[in-house]
Motif scaffolding. Structure first.
Motif, short mmCIF file in Angstrom:
data_model
loop_
_atom_site.label_atom_id
_atom_site.label_comp_id
_atom_site.label_asym_id
_atom_site.label_seq_id
_atom_site.Cartn_x
_atom_site.Cartn_y
_atom_site.Cartn_z
N LEU A 103 -0.91 13.37 -7.37
CA LEU A 103 -0.63 14.41 -6.38
C LEU A 103 -1.89 14.76 -5.60
CD1 LEU A 103 1.66 17.44 -6.76
CD2 LEU A 103 -0.61 17.75 -5.82
N ARG A 104 -2.99 14.98 -6.30
CA ARG A 104 -4.26 15.31 -5.62
C ARG A 104 -4.72 14.15 -4.73
NH1 ARG A 104 -5.09 17.39 -10.67
NH2 ARG A 104 -6.39 15.63 -11.30
N GLY A 105 -4.61 12.93 -5.23
CA GLY A 105 -5.01 11.76 -4.44
C GLY A 105 -4.17 11.60 -3.18
N ARG B 17 12.14 18.65 6.74
CA ARG B 17 11.24 18.96 5.63
C ARG B 17 11.40 17.90 4.56
NH1 ARG B 17 11.78 24.12 3.05
NH2 ARG B 17 9.57 23.92 2.56
N MET B 18 10.33 17.71 3.76
CA MET B 18 10.31 16.63 2.78
C MET B 18 9.68 17.08 1.48
SD MET B 18 8.33 12.97 3.18
CE MET B 18 9.70 11.91 3.60
N LEU B 19 10.24 16.59 0.38
CA LEU B 19 9.63 16.74 -0.94
C LEU B 19 9.16 15.36 -1.37
CD1 LEU B 19 9.06 18.28 -3.62
CD2 LEU B 19 11.37 17.60 -4.33
N ILE B 20 7.88 15.25 -1.71
CA ILE B 20 7.33 14.00 -2.21
C ILE B 20 7.00 14.20 -3.68
CG2 ILE B 20 5.48 12.28 -1.99
CD1 ILE B 20 5.23 13.19 0.98
N VAL B 21 7.63 13.39 -4.54
CA VAL B 21 7.42 13.50 -5.97
C VAL B 21 6.52 12.36 -6.43
CG1 VAL B 21 8.51 13.52 -8.24
CG2 VAL B 21 9.60 14.68 -6.32
N LEU B 22 5.43 12.75 -7.09
CA LEU B 22 4.42 11.81 -7.59
C LEU B 22 4.42 11.81 -9.10
CD1 LEU B 22 2.71 13.39 -4.84
CD2 LEU B 22 2.09 10.99 -5.06
N PRO B 23 3.86 10.76 -9.72
CA PRO B 23 3.96 10.65 -11.18
C PRO B 23 3.17 11.67 -11.99
CG PRO B 23 2.83 8.74 -10.25
CD PRO B 23 3.28 9.58 -9.11
N ASP B 24 2.05 12.19 -11.45
CA ASP B 24 1.23 13.13 -12.21
C ASP B 24 0.32 13.91 -11.27
OD1 ASP B 24 -1.07 11.44 -11.68
OD2 ASP B 24 -0.43 10.18 -13.36
N ALA C 112 0.86 -1.19 0.00
CA ALA C 112 0.00 0.00 0.00
C ALA C 112 0.90 1.24 0.00
CB ALA C 112 -0.93 -0.02 1.21
N LEU C 113 1.19 1.75 -1.20
CA LEU C 113 2.17 2.84 -1.33
C LEU C 113 1.80 4.09 -0.56
CD1 LEU C 113 3.07 2.65 -5.14
CD2 LEU C 113 4.41 1.84 -3.20
N TYR C 114 0.57 4.59 -0.74
CA TYR C 114 0.22 5.87 -0.13
C TYR C 114 0.16 5.80 1.40
CZ TYR C 114 -0.63 7.98 -4.71
OH TYR C 114 -0.50 8.49 -5.97
N PRO C 115 -0.44 4.79 2.00
CA PRO C 115 -0.38 4.72 3.47
C PRO C 115 1.05 4.64 3.98
CG PRO C 115 -2.15 3.33 2.67
CD PRO C 115 -1.37 3.79 1.45
N ALA D 158 -5.04 14.26 -0.60
CA ALA D 158 -6.28 13.90 0.11
C ALA D 158 -5.99 12.87 1.20
CB ALA D 158 -7.31 13.35 -0.88
N GLN D 159 -5.09 11.93 0.93
CA GLN D 159 -4.74 10.94 1.95
C GLN D 159 -4.00 11.59 3.12
OE1 GLN D 159 -3.51 7.06 1.30
NE2 GLN D 159 -4.97 6.69 -0.33
N LEU D 160 -3.14 12.56 2.82
CA LEU D 160 -2.46 13.26 3.92
C LEU D 160 -3.45 14.04 4.79
CD1 LEU D 160 0.81 14.65 2.29
CD2 LEU D 160 0.64 12.96 4.11
N TRP D 161 -4.47 14.65 4.15
CA TRP D 161 -5.48 15.38 4.91
C TRP D 161 -6.26 14.45 5.81
CZ3 TRP D 161 -5.62 20.27 5.90
CH2 TRP D 161 -5.11 21.19 4.98
N ALA D 162 -6.47 13.23 5.37
CA ALA D 162 -7.30 12.28 6.12
C ALA D 162 -6.48 11.35 7.01
CB ALA D 162 -8.13 11.45 5.14
N TYR D 163 -5.18 11.53 7.02
CA TYR D 163 -4.33 10.60 7.76
C TYR D 163 -4.51 10.78 9.26
CZ TYR D 163 -0.32 7.89 9.17
OH TYR D 163 0.49 6.94 9.74
N GLY D 164 -4.96 9.76 9.92
CA GLY D 164 -5.13 9.78 11.37
C GLY D 164 -6.26 10.68 11.81
#
Length: 143
Positions: free
Chosen positions: A41-43, A30-37, A12-15, A46-52
């Protein structure tokens, strides 16, 4: 010297990436997270907003006006001003100038396509003289 960590067979990559972002944030880094598109990025955002239920991981796009003040930046390329940031690579691309990051986390899924592109990145890091630390997550619970 940049530390490179490959986390392979991540179910489960995003979790998994959310937990990594939380860990880096809690350490005061600090962190930079690079996503494919952009959709990814939007998805992921949204997971970071809902995390925990009681946690918040402050994040924004690397192009946002608040990027300089935000601990976790999201991007679809490596062009961000990321000197000194931890890089979490969720894209198939190889980072330009990887030495500008003190640490790079390469998170690789369990599918064949992800493994194939990860092998290419792994080889490029080795050919560039980086020491790589490998963590097989196939037996780990990370949902």
């Amino acid at each position: 010297m940049t530390r490179i960590d490959f986390y392979t067979d991540v179910a489960a990559l995003y979790p998994f990436a959310c937990r990594a972002a939380r860990t880096v944030y809690r350490k005061g880094e600090r962190m930079l997270i690079v996503l494919p598109d952009e959709a990814a990025l939007r998805g992921f955002s949204a997971q970071l907003w809902a995390y925990g239920d009681t946690e918040f991981i402050p994040h924004c796009a690397a192009s946002d006006a608040l990027a300089a003040e935000t601990p976790v930046l999201l991007a679809t390329d490596f062009a961000a001003d990321a000197e000194g940031l931890v890089l979490l690579n969720l894209s198939p691309a190889f980072p330009d100038a990887p030495q500008r990051f003190p640490r790079i986390l390469e998170v690789v899924g369990s599918d064949d396509a992800s493994k194939a592109t990860a092998r290419q990145r792994y080889r490029r890091y080795l050919d560039s003289g980086f020491e790589i630390h490998h963590h097989n997550m196939s037996d780990a619970r990370h949902d």
